[in-house]
Design a protein around this motif. Structure first.
Motif, PDB file in Angstrom:
ATOM      1  N   PHE A  61       0.829  -1.210   0.000  1.00  0.00           N
ATOM      2  CA  PHE A  61       0.000   0.000   0.000  1.00  0.00           C
ATOM      3  C   PHE A  61       0.860   1.256   0.000  1.00  0.00           C
ATOM      4  CE2 PHE A  61      -2.084   3.195   2.841  1.00  0.00           C
ATOM      5  CZ  PHE A  61      -2.992   3.674   1.916  1.00  0.00           C
ATOM      6  N   ASN A  62       1.867   1.302   0.859  1.00  0.00           N
ATOM      7  CA  ASN A  62       2.699   2.508   0.962  1.00  0.00           C
ATOM      8  C   ASN A  62       3.626   2.671  -0.233  1.00  0.00           C
ATOM      9  OD1 ASN A  62       2.234   3.870   3.738  1.00  0.00           O
ATOM     10  ND2 ASN A  62       2.289   1.696   4.213  1.00  0.00           N
ATOM     11  N   ILE A  66       4.166   6.084  -2.513  1.00  0.00           N
ATOM     12  CA  ILE A  66       5.424   6.812  -2.358  1.00  0.00           C
ATOM     13  C   ILE A  66       5.808   7.631  -3.589  1.00  0.00           C
ATOM     14  CG2 ILE A  66       6.898   4.910  -3.160  1.00  0.00           C
ATOM     15  CD1 ILE A  66       7.665   7.231  -0.192  1.00  0.00           C
ATOM     16  N   LEU A  67       5.419   7.172  -4.787  1.00  0.00           N
ATOM     17  CA  LEU A  67       5.803   7.889  -6.001  1.00  0.00           C
ATOM     18  C   LEU A  67       4.869   9.060  -6.320  1.00  0.00           C
ATOM     19  CD1 LEU A  67       6.774   4.991  -8.457  1.00  0.00           C
ATOM     20  CD2 LEU A  67       8.306   6.575  -7.287  1.00  0.00           C
ATOM     21  N   LEU A  68       3.624   8.993  -5.855  1.00  0.00           N
ATOM     22  CA  LEU A  68       2.640  10.005  -6.245  1.00  0.00           C
ATOM     23  C   LEU A  68       3.008  11.417  -5.784  1.00  0.00           C
ATOM     24  CD1 LEU A  68      -0.664   7.989  -5.667  1.00  0.00           C
ATOM     25  CD2 LEU A  68       0.581   8.363  -7.803  1.00  0.00           C
ATOM     26  N   PRO A  69       3.523  11.615  -4.538  1.00  0.00           N
ATOM     27  CA  PRO A  69       3.853  12.989  -4.129  1.00  0.00           C
ATOM     28  C   PRO A  69       5.004  13.624  -4.891  1.00  0.00           C
ATOM     29  CG  PRO A  69       3.599  11.550  -2.212  1.00  0.00           C
ATOM     30  CD  PRO A  69       3.651  10.677  -3.417  1.00  0.00           C
ATOM     31  N   ILE A 211      15.925   0.261  -8.437  1.00  0.00           N
ATOM     32  CA  ILE A 211      16.287  -1.080  -7.964  1.00  0.00           C
ATOM     33  C   ILE A 211      15.293  -1.554  -6.912  1.00  0.00           C
ATOM     34  CG2 ILE A 211      18.051  -2.376  -6.697  1.00  0.00           C
ATOM     35  CD1 ILE A 211      20.141  -0.627  -8.063  1.00  0.00           C
ATOM     36  N   PHE A 212      14.885  -0.627  -6.039  1.00  0.00           N
ATOM     37  CA  PHE A 212      13.934  -0.973  -4.979  1.00  0.00           C
ATOM     38  C   PHE A 212      12.638  -1.528  -5.578  1.00  0.00           C
ATOM     39  CE2 PHE A 212      10.339   0.095  -2.295  1.00  0.00           C
ATOM     40  CZ  PHE A 212      10.732  -0.370  -1.051  1.00  0.00           C
ATOM     41  N   PHE A 213      12.092  -0.854  -6.571  1.00  0.00           N
ATOM     42  CA  PHE A 213      10.812  -1.277  -7.137  1.00  0.00           C
ATOM     43  C   PHE A 213      10.949  -2.552  -7.968  1.00  0.00           C
ATOM     44  CE2 PHE A 213       9.160   2.795  -5.832  1.00  0.00           C
ATOM     45  CZ  PHE A 213       7.820   2.519  -5.584  1.00  0.00           C
ATOM     46  N   THR A 267       2.284  -7.825  -5.698  1.00  0.00           N
ATOM     47  CA  THR A 267       2.788  -6.458  -5.508  1.00  0.00           C
ATOM     48  C   THR A 267       2.623  -5.613  -6.764  1.00  0.00           C
ATOM     49  OG1 THR A 267       4.381  -7.203  -3.858  1.00  0.00           O
ATOM     50  CG2 THR A 267       4.833  -5.098  -4.916  1.00  0.00           C
ATOM     51  N   TRP A 268       2.807  -6.251  -7.917  1.00  0.00           N
ATOM     52  CA  TRP A 268       2.731  -5.489  -9.171  1.00  0.00           C
ATOM     53  C   TRP A 268       1.366  -4.833  -9.356  1.00  0.00           C
ATOM     54  CZ3 TRP A 268      -0.819  -6.662 -12.969  1.00  0.00           C
ATOM     55  CH2 TRP A 268      -1.453  -7.899 -12.869  1.00  0.00           C
ATOM     56  N   LYS A 269       0.317  -5.458  -8.804  1.00  0.00           N
ATOM     57  CA  LYS A 269      -1.025  -4.886  -8.932  1.00  0.00           C
ATOM     58  C   LYS A 269      -1.124  -3.560  -8.173  1.00  0.00           C
ATOM     59  CE  LYS A 269      -3.140  -9.480  -9.203  1.00  0.00           C
ATOM     60  NZ  LYS A 269      -4.073 -10.433  -8.550  1.00  0.00           N
ATOM     61  N   TRP A 270      -0.377  -3.430  -7.083  1.00  0.00           N
ATOM     62  CA  TRP A 270      -0.404  -2.208  -6.280  1.00  0.00           C
ATOM     63  C   TRP A 270       0.413  -1.088  -6.918  1.00  0.00           C
ATOM     64  CZ3 TRP A 270      -3.023  -1.694  -1.546  1.00  0.00           C
ATOM     65  CH2 TRP A 270      -3.552  -2.869  -1.012  1.00  0.00           C
ATOM     66  N   VAL A 271       1.576  -1.427  -7.449  1.00  0.00           N
ATOM     67  CA  VAL A 271       2.526  -0.377  -7.864  1.00  0.00           C
ATOM     68  C   VAL A 271       2.512  -0.095  -9.357  1.00  0.00           C
ATOM     69  CG1 VAL A 271       4.028  -0.923  -5.913  1.00  0.00           C
ATOM     70  CG2 VAL A 271       4.450  -2.019  -8.121  1.00  0.00           C
ATOM     71  N   LEU A 272       1.802  -0.910 -10.164  1.00  0.00           N
ATOM     72  CA  LEU A 272       1.833  -0.705 -11.609  1.00  0.00           C
ATOM     73  C   LEU A 272       1.296   0.673 -11.996  1.00  0.00           C
ATOM     74  CD1 LEU A 272       2.390  -1.831 -14.427  1.00  0.00           C
ATOM     75  CD2 LEU A 272       0.065  -2.776 -14.444  1.00  0.00           C
ATOM     76  N   GLY A 273       0.144   1.070 -11.438  1.00  0.00           N
ATOM     77  CA  GLY A 273      -0.444   2.367 -11.771  1.00  0.00           C
ATOM     78  C   GLY A 273       0.479   3.537 -11.452  1.00  0.00           C
ATOM     79  N   PRO A 274       0.974   3.640 -10.197  1.00  0.00           N
ATOM     80  CA  PRO A 274       1.910   4.740  -9.889  1.00  0.00           C
ATOM     81  C   PRO A 274       3.177   4.703 -10.731  1.00  0.00           C
ATOM     82  CG  PRO A 274       1.035   3.795  -7.872  1.00  0.00           C
ATOM     83  CD  PRO A 274       0.566   2.922  -8.992  1.00  0.00           C
ATOM     84  N   MET A 275       3.663   3.504 -11.053  1.00  0.00           N
ATOM     85  CA  MET A 275       4.868   3.426 -11.881  1.00  0.00           C
ATOM     86  C   MET A 275       4.611   3.965 -13.287  1.00  0.00           C
ATOM     87  SD  MET A 275       6.366  -0.282 -10.649  1.00  0.00           S
ATOM     88  CE  MET A 275       7.733  -0.317 -11.793  1.00  0.00           C
TER      89      MET A 275
END
Length: 565
Positions: A61-62, A66-69, A211-213, A267-275
Motif C-alpha cells: 500500500f505505501n 510513495i511515487l505520487l507525491p 532497484i527498490f521497485f 505487488t505489481w497490482k499495487w505499484v503498476l499504476g503509480p509506476m
C-alpha cells in the motif's frame, strides 16, 4: 480552535485516513493467515507467519503511494483543477514532500518488521528440516517429494544450508537484500545534514528507487511461504486430520496427503499504476528538457548569489512558482529546484541561485562568475527548464491582508510577489484584492541584503511617488553582525537612508518580537483573514504557526502557508 481546524484540519484528516488504512490492512492480513488454510504453516512457523505477511500488505500500500507525491506535473495539474473549488484542499498539495517522507518512514518500519519476522521463519524452517524424525504433523509435508512440489511445505530441504546461502541463491533472498540495501541508502542520504551539505549524494542515491521497485515486484516470485490449497482442504481438513498425520494417504484413511501452494505475487497490482504515472512524468520532463531556453542575462550579486534571466517559448508563470533547472555541461542527470524571482508581467523569467554546493559552484563558474571580464552570450552554458510548478504563494492575492516572512535566500518567492504588486497597482493601475502587505526579511549578514535591496528601493520610490506608502510595510532584520559593523551602523544611524540597505526604512538588529507584530496586525485589521506566508527554516515555521493559532479570534483569522525550502 477554529483557526487550527482551518489550517490543519484537512491535513490531520488525510493523515488519520492513511494511518487507518495501514491499520486495517495490517489487521486484515494478520487475521487472513489465521484461517485453516494456513494451519500447517502456522504449526511450522508459529505467529511469525502473520507477523511477516501483515507488514508485507502495508508495504504494498505505501509503495503504491510513495511515487505520487513526487509526480510534480500531476500535482500541478491537480492543484490548478481543485483550486477553483477548494483553496484549503489545494494547499494540502503543497505538503507533498512531508507526506512523501511520512510514507517513507512507514515503509522503513514495515520493512523492519517484515525482515525480523522472516528471520524467525528461517530458523523455524531450519529446525523443521533438522528434526524430520520428530513426531510432528508438518514433517511428512516438509520432506522432499520427487518431481512434485505440491506436497512440500518447507522450502529448506537440505541440512547443509545457512542464511547466507539462502540470501544469495534464491530470488526472495537476492531481491530482499537489494531492497533493504537500497532503502537504507535512500533514507540515510535523505537526512537533512546530508541533503543540504552533499546534495549530489542525496540525488544519486535517491535514484536507487528503481532497484527498490524492481526487487519489490519480483520478491514474491518464488512463493516460498506456502499454504494448503483450497482443493486439498476438501480431502485434508486440519481440525480432523492434524492428529492423524501418520495415516495420511494410506488405504482406509479419510485424510489425503495435503497439497501446498504459495500465493501468486501481487505487488505489481499495487505499484503498476503509480509506476506508469511516474514514467509519464519522466517523459514530460524529457520533452521539456529539449525545449530551447535562452539565457538573456547573468548577474553576479554579492554574497555569491547568481541571477539568471531566461526566456523560453510558451513559458508562463504565476507569482511564487518554482522551476527545476538542469545544466548538461555540469550534469546531465541532476535537476535542482529554484524559486522564480521574476513577475508574471515581465517578458523573461529569472532565478536567484545561492552558491552553496558542487553543482551550484560549477554552474557559477560555467556562467563566468569566477572571471572578471563579462561572459559573451554564445559562451554561456545551455540549460533546461522543467516547470513552473505551483506553491502556496500563488494564493497571496486572495487575502486582503498578507504577511510575507523570508529568511536569507528564502526571500526569493516574495521578490516575484512584490514585483507583481508593483506592476499591477503602480504601473497598470489594476485593482488588487490585497490591500495591505507586511513584509519581514531576516538575514544573518549584511552582504545578503544587497541584491534584494534594489527591488525594495524601486518599490519605495514608486509608492512614494504614487502616494501609496501605506500599502507595503517592510521590516528588515539583521540577525548577526560584527563589532566593527555595529560601530559603523551607530555612526550613520541618523542618516536619512539606512546605512545597510539604502532604504528610508531603518534596519532592525536581532530577531522580531512576533507576539508584538501579530498583536499590531490584529489591532489594525479587525474582521480580516490574514494570509501568513513563510519561506524559511522549520524553527521559524513552528514559531509563526504558534502565533497564528494564539492570535486568531472570532473576527481575525491567520492562515499559515509554508513555502518549500
Amino acid at each position: 480552535m477554529g483557526n487550527f481546524v482551518a489550517n490543519e484540519g484537512l491535513s490531520i484528516f488525510v493523515i488519520l485516513v492513511w494511518l487507518g488504512i495501514n491499520a486495517f490492512l495490517f489487521v486484515h492480513f494478520y487475521m487472513a493467515f489465521l484461517v485453516e488454510r494456513w494451519y500447517y504453516t502456522r504449526v511450522l512457523l508459529g505467529q511469525a507467519l502473520p507477523w511477516a505477511r501483515a507488514p508485507a500488505a502495508c508495504l504494498n500500500f505505501n509503495c503504491m503511494l510513495i511515487l505520487l507525491p513526487v509526480c510534480r506535473n500531476l500535482l500541478s495539474f491537480l492543484r490548478g483543477t481543485i483550486q477553483c473549488c477548494s483553496r484549503t484542499a489545494a494547499r494540502q498539495l503543497d505538503r507533498n514532500l512531508t507526506f512523501h517522507k511520512l510514507v517513507a518512514y512507514m515503509i522503513a518500519f514495515h520493512t523492519a518488521v517484515h525482515i525480523i519476522a522472516h528471520l524467525f521463519n528461517f530458523e523455524f524452517f531450519m529446525d523443521a528440516q533438522l528434526n524430520q524424525n520428530t513426531n510432528h504433523p508438518t514433517v511428512p509435508s516438509s520432506k522432499t517429494e520427487n518431481g512434485d512440489n505440491a506436497s512440500y511445505l518447507n522450502p529448506i530441504r537440505t541440512n547443509e544450508t545457512n542464511p547466507t546461502i539462502v540470501m544469495f541463491t534464491t530470488v526472495a533472498g537476492l531481491t530482499g537484500v537489494a531492497i533493504t540495501l537500497a532503502l537504507i541508502l535512500i533514507i540515510t542520504s535523505s537526512m537533512e545534514v546530508i541533503r543540504r551539505s552533499y546534495f549530489e549524494v542525496f540525488w544519486y542515491t535517491h535514484h536507487l528507487f528503481v532497484i527498490f521497485f524492481i526487487g519489490l515486484v519480483f520478491h514474491g516470485y518464488a512463493r516460498i511461504v506456502r499454504g494448503q490449497t483450497v482443493a486439498s482442504l476438501d480431502t485434508n481438513k486440519p481440525q480432523n486430520c492434524s492428529d492423524k498425520f501418520e495415516d495420511w494417504g494410506k488405504n482406509g484413511s479419510d485424510c489425503a496427503v495435503p497439497e501446498f501452494a504459495g500465493n501468486p505475487p501481487g505487488t505489481w497490482k499495487w505499484v503498476l499504476g503509480p509506476m506508469i504515472l511516474y514514467v509519464c512524468e519522466r517523459i514530460v520532463r524529457i520533452y521539456r528538457s529539449h525545449q530551447k531556453v535562452v539565457i538573456t542575462k547573468v548577474v553576479m550579486h554579492p554574497s555569491k548569489t547568481l541571477e539568471l534571466q531566461m526566456k523560453r517559448k510558451g513559458f508562463s508563470m504565476e507569482v511564487g512558482q518554482y522551476v527545476f533547472i538542469q545544466c548538461p555541461s555540469v550534469s546531465r542527470l541532476e535537476w535542482h529546484p529554484f524559486t522564480l524571482t521574476s513577475a508574471p508581467e515581465e517578458d523573461y523569467f529569472s532565478a536567484h541561485i545561492r552558491i552553496v554546493g558542487d553543482w551550484t559552484q560549477a554552474l557559477y563558474e560555467a556562467c563566468g562568475g569566477d572571471k572578471n571580464e563579462p561572459q559573451e552570450a554564445w559562451k554561456l552554458p545551455k540549460v533546461a527548464i522543467d516547470g513552473p510548478f505551483g506553491t502556496a504563494s500563488e494564493d497571496v492575492f486572495r487575502y486582503e491582508v498578507v504577511m510575507l516572512v523570508g529568511a536569507g535566500i528564502g526571500v526569493t518567492p516574495f521578490a516575484s510577489i512584490l514585483k507583481s504588486v508593483w506592476y499591477k497597482r503602480i504601473q497598470n493601475n489594476q485593482d488588487v484584492f490585497t490591500k495591505k502587505i507586511y513584509f519581514y526579511w531576516l538575514c544573518p549578514e549584511t552582504q545578503a541584503f544587497e541584491w534584494f535591496a534594489d527591488l525594495l528601493q524601486s518599490l519605495e520610490g514608486q509608492m512614494t511617488e504614487k502616494d501609496m506608502v501605506d500599502f507595503l510595510s517592510y521590516n528588515i532584520y539583521l540577525t548577526r553582525w560584527k563589532e566593527h559593523e555595529a560601530a559603523h551602523f551607530r555612526v550613520h544611524h541618523e542618516a536619512e537612508n539606512d546605512p545597510i540597505t539604502g532604504l528610508k526604512q531603518k534596519t532592525f538588529y536581532g530577531k522580531p518580537n512576533w507576539d508584538n507584530e501579530f498583536t499590531n496586525i490584529v489591532s489594525h485589521h479587525p474582521r480580516s483573514k490574514v494570509g501568513v506566508f513563510l519561506c524559511g527554516p522549520p524553527q521559524l515555521a513552528k514559531s509563526l504557526e504558534k502565533q497564528c493559532l494564539s492570535h486568531s479570534a472570532a473576527d481575525v483569522k491567520f492562515i499559515f502557508n509554508k513555502e518549500k525550502v
